[in-house]
Design an enzyme around this catalytic site. Structure first.
Site, PDB file in Angstrom:
ATOM      1  N   ASN A 211      35.959  -5.144  16.564  1.00 48.03           N
ATOM      2  CA  ASN A 211      35.200  -4.294  17.486  1.00 48.03           C
ATOM      3  C   ASN A 211      33.986  -3.723  16.770  1.00 48.03           C
ATOM      4  O   ASN A 211      33.788  -3.973  15.584  1.00 48.03           O
ATOM      5  CB  ASN A 211      36.090  -3.202  18.082  1.00 48.03           C
ATOM      6  N   ALA A 275      39.753   5.718  13.132  1.00 43.10           N
ATOM      7  CA  ALA A 275      39.605   4.264  13.202  1.00 43.10           C
ATOM      8  C   ALA A 275      39.684   3.758  14.633  1.00 43.10           C
ATOM      9  O   ALA A 275      40.406   4.295  15.468  1.00 43.10           O
ATOM     10  CB  ALA A 275      40.698   3.600  12.369  1.00 43.10           C
ATOM     11  N   ASP A 279      43.825  -2.858  19.671  1.00 43.69           N
ATOM     12  CA  ASP A 279      45.065  -2.628  20.409  1.00 43.69           C
ATOM     13  C   ASP A 279      45.973  -3.845  20.400  1.00 43.69           C
ATOM     14  O   ASP A 279      47.176  -3.728  20.534  1.00 43.69           O
ATOM     15  CB  ASP A 279      44.746  -2.251  21.862  1.00 43.69           C
ATOM     16  N   LYS A 288      42.737 -23.628  10.730  1.00 44.98           N
ATOM     17  CA  LYS A 288      41.622 -23.417  11.658  1.00 44.98           C
ATOM     18  C   LYS A 288      41.864 -24.161  12.970  1.00 44.98           C
ATOM     19  O   LYS A 288      42.217 -25.353  12.958  1.00 44.98           O
ATOM     20  CB  LYS A 288      40.333 -23.920  11.002  1.00 44.98           C
ATOM     21  N   PRO A 305      50.892  -1.620  16.733  1.00 46.28           N
ATOM     22  CA  PRO A 305      51.468  -0.271  16.699  1.00 46.28           C
ATOM     23  C   PRO A 305      50.371   0.762  16.897  1.00 46.28           C
ATOM     24  O   PRO A 305      49.228   0.539  16.489  1.00 46.28           O
ATOM     25  CB  PRO A 305      52.052  -0.174  15.279  1.00 46.28           C
ATOM     26  N   ASP A 306      50.704   1.869  17.533  1.00 47.47           N
ATOM     27  CA  ASP A 306      49.744   2.969  17.659  1.00 47.47           C
ATOM     28  C   ASP A 306      49.923   3.883  16.447  1.00 47.47           C
ATOM     29  O   ASP A 306      50.920   4.591  16.332  1.00 47.47           O
ATOM     30  CB  ASP A 306      49.969   3.729  18.967  1.00 47.47           C
ATOM     31  N   ILE A 307      48.957   3.844  15.557  1.00 44.89           N
ATOM     32  CA  ILE A 307      49.099   4.544  14.271  1.00 44.89           C
ATOM     33  C   ILE A 307      49.082   6.061  14.487  1.00 44.89           C
ATOM     34  O   ILE A 307      49.892   6.788  13.932  1.00 44.89           O
ATOM     35  CB  ILE A 307      47.974   4.106  13.306  1.00 44.89           C
ATOM     36  N   LYS A 338      45.640  11.492  26.304  1.00 47.50           N
ATOM     37  CA  LYS A 338      45.878  10.891  24.987  1.00 47.50           C
ATOM     38  C   LYS A 338      46.413  11.911  23.999  1.00 47.50           C
ATOM     39  O   LYS A 338      47.263  11.608  23.161  1.00 47.50           O
ATOM     40  CB  LYS A 338      44.563  10.328  24.418  1.00 47.50           C
TER      41      LYS A 338
HETATM   42  N1  CTP Z   1      44.716   4.664  17.552  1.00 48.29           N
HETATM   43  C1  CTP Z   1      45.651   4.317  16.605  1.00 48.29           C
HETATM   44  N2  CTP Z   1      46.305   3.125  16.689  1.00 48.29           N
HETATM   45  C2  CTP Z   1      46.080   2.276  17.696  1.00 48.29           C
HETATM   46  C3  CTP Z   1      45.119   2.612  18.684  1.00 48.29           C
HETATM   47  C4  CTP Z   1      44.451   3.826  18.581  1.00 48.29           C
HETATM   48  O1  CTP Z   1      45.862   5.099  15.688  1.00 48.29           O
HETATM   49  N3  CTP Z   1      46.724   1.115  17.755  1.00 48.29           N
HETATM   50  C5  CTP Z   1      44.063   5.972  17.479  1.00 48.29           C
HETATM   51  C6  CTP Z   1      42.597   5.959  17.170  1.00 48.29           C
HETATM   52  O2  CTP Z   1      42.365   6.027  15.781  1.00 48.29           O
HETATM   53  C7  CTP Z   1      42.129   7.202  17.882  1.00 48.29           C
HETATM   54  C8  CTP Z   1      43.045   7.318  19.075  1.00 48.29           C
HETATM   55  O3  CTP Z   1      44.202   6.564  18.719  1.00 48.29           O
HETATM   56  O4  CTP Z   1      42.313   8.354  17.103  1.00 48.29           O
HETATM   57  C9  CTP Z   1      42.535   6.860  20.376  1.00 48.29           C
HETATM   58  O5  CTP Z   1      41.969   5.592  20.295  1.00 48.29           O
HETATM   59  P1  CTP Z   1      41.391   4.880  21.593  1.00 48.29           P
HETATM   60  O6  CTP Z   1      40.924   3.521  21.198  1.00 48.29           O
HETATM   61  O7  CTP Z   1      40.444   5.783  22.295  1.00 48.29           O
HETATM   62  O8  CTP Z   1      42.674   4.808  22.496  1.00 48.29           O
HETATM   63  P2  CTP Z   1      43.701   3.709  22.815  1.00 48.29           P
HETATM   64  O9  CTP Z   1      45.015   4.100  22.271  1.00 48.29           O
HETATM   65  O10 CTP Z   1      43.189   2.389  22.412  1.00 48.29           O
HETATM   66  O11 CTP Z   1      43.832   3.868  24.378  1.00 48.29           O
HETATM   67  P3  CTP Z   1      43.099   3.081  25.562  1.00 48.29           P
HETATM   68  O12 CTP Z   1      43.081   1.655  25.150  1.00 48.29           O
HETATM   69  O13 CTP Z   1      43.987   3.365  26.709  1.00 48.29           O
HETATM   70  O14 CTP Z   1      41.761   3.708  25.721  1.00 48.29           O
END
Ligand code: CTP
Length: 399
Positions: A211, A275, A279, A288, A305-307, A338
């Site tokens: 990204n 960061a 997702d 490749k 995983p959502d860190i 969130k």
């Molecule tokens: N974050 C994280 N791990 C992930 C995704 C997000 O730690 N896998 C954290 C980001 O560092 C940030 C917050 O979650 O502090 C929100 O990130 P954002 O991209 O806005 O949210 P998403 O969880 O991706 O939600 P959505 O896709 O629904 O907007």
């Protein structure tokens, strides 16, 4: 920002080098941190920045000459050097350092340095050959022997096209060095974990899902936390940014690696998750992917995983957990949801449809349990400074 900088007077000598324009940014940051800045511009410095720009940013008269009668009547140069809590020379040129080392008093800058018993911090910037020249190194040794703090310049490409040491350190590093002159900051003794940048999720050995995150905001926050005295672990995705002064950096590529590095960094008192974590990750092909005539391959995506949520709900949860929210609509509603869902105390919300990625500027709102505060459009560095001041007051230290 460091409590110590609030209300301090800093005499800033700007000497004549290509890096002089960066002194303007330093003035802005010092004032933001609550310091009063008395600017002095050398004759050669005035070839690179105008007295008017420096004076406008400092909100003070700029002194340029030993022979300014009006200034002499108002405040002689001896008093000028003693009114300050710290003298900062930025940029410090080879010539000014040579004159200061020799005890010359042939212009206002050199006279002030000779006439003072105030601590002096020099921030060198010059051509790499000039920096490495034995004469310059000898002068620096003499200055250090006289009690002057001389920072090491950064390494890298110079304005003149050469490579090597000689670049002005970046502003957060200079701010950290200035803060250190005023003793331990308000976050001394606390450990802060910061994530920054994007993650890259490999599709095959040559391709990845990524990204536009530049890492600038997270790096600025890590630097500001370190400047406030915190011990900082910065877990950085793939970005080419210099490590802020005093920060321990762990480089990672994928979300899984970032999560592991964050878990390994616990316990922490503060977590600021900036960061832009991908997702989804792809099922990685071992070789490749080739065009074989049967059309494009289908990517199988798995959720990462959502860190932040992991940290926010961890048994070892830091006392203060701050997340970011990048949204393209319904900013406050999404950010508030969130905050709760991820177990964060605060969410710094920004609308990324406004061209924030890669830019030095942003527009954020701080969402807490009490509601939202609009911080208005401003540089990412200012968001870092303000957020850290807020964190300091949360921990009971004066911002
Ligand atoms: N974050 C994280 N791990 C992930 C995704 C997000 O730690 N896998 C954290 C980001 O560092 C940030 C917050 O979650 O502090 C929100 O990130 P954002 O991209 O806005 O949210 P998403 O969880 O991706 O939600 P959505 O896709 O629904 O907007």
């Amino acid at each position: 920002m460091p409590a110590g900088m609030q209300g301090k007077t800093i005499l800033l000598i700007v000497a004549g080098g290509i890096a002089a324009f960066k002194a303007l940014e330093l003035v802005r940051e010092l004032r933001r941190a609550g310091a009063r800045v008395l600017p002095v511009l050398s004759e050669n410095g005035a070839r690179f920045v105008t007295p008017l720009a420096l004076s406008a940013l400092a909100g003070e008269t700029v002194r340029t000459s030993l022979w300014d009668l009006e200034d002499e009547a108002l405040m002689g140069h001896i008093q000028l050097s003693r009114a300050a809590d710290l003298i900062v020379v930025c940029p410090a040129t080879a010539d000014l350092m040579a004159r200061a080392a020799a005890g010359r008093a042939d212009d206002l800058a050199a006279t002030l340095l000779l006439a003072t018993d105030t601590p002096v911090l020099m921030v060198p910037a010059m051509n790499v050959r000039m920096w490495l020249h034995p004469a310059t190194q000898r002068n620096i040794e003499r200055l250090r022997g006289d009690g002057v703090t001389v920072l090491e310049p950064d390494d890298g490409e110079m304005a003149c096209g050469e490579f090597g040491p000689g670049r002005l350190p970046d502003i957060p590093a200079i701010m950290a060095a200035i803060a250190a002159q005023f003793g331990p900051g308000p976050l001394a003794g606390l450990h802060a974990l910061v994530t920054a940048g994007p993650t890259h999720e490999p599709i095959d050995p040559v391709r990845f899902i990524g990204n536009h995150s530049s890492g600038k905001q997270g790096f600025a926050i890590a630097g500001a936390l370190a400047a406030a005295g915190a011990r900082v672990t910065l877990v950085a995705g793939p970005v080419q940014l210099p490590t802020p002064a005093g920060v321990r950096r762990v480089d990672v590529m994928t979300a899984h690696q970032m999560q592991a590095a964050c878990q390994a960094a616990l316990p922490a008192d503060i977590a600021v998750m900036v960061a832009a974590v991908a997702d989804w990750r792809a099922e990685t092909a071992p070789a490749k992917l080739k065009k074989d005539g049967s059309g494009p391959p289908a990517l199988v995506l798995r959720e990462n995983p959502d860190i932040l949520a992991g940290i926010g709900h961890d048994a070892r949860r830091p006392a203060l957990v701050v997340g970011f929210a990048a949204e393209t609509g319904d900013l406050l509603a999404h950010a508030a949801a969130k905050r709760v869902r991820k177990g964060a105390d605060w969410i710094v919300a920004n609308d990324v449809s406004e061209g924030v990625f890669g830019s030095d500027h942003t527009h954020v709102q701080l969402v807490t349990a009490a509601g939202a505060e609009d911080w208005g459009p401003c540089p990412k560095q200012a968001v870092a400074t303000r957020l850290v001041a807020r964190i300091a007051s949360h921990f009971g230290a004066a911002p």
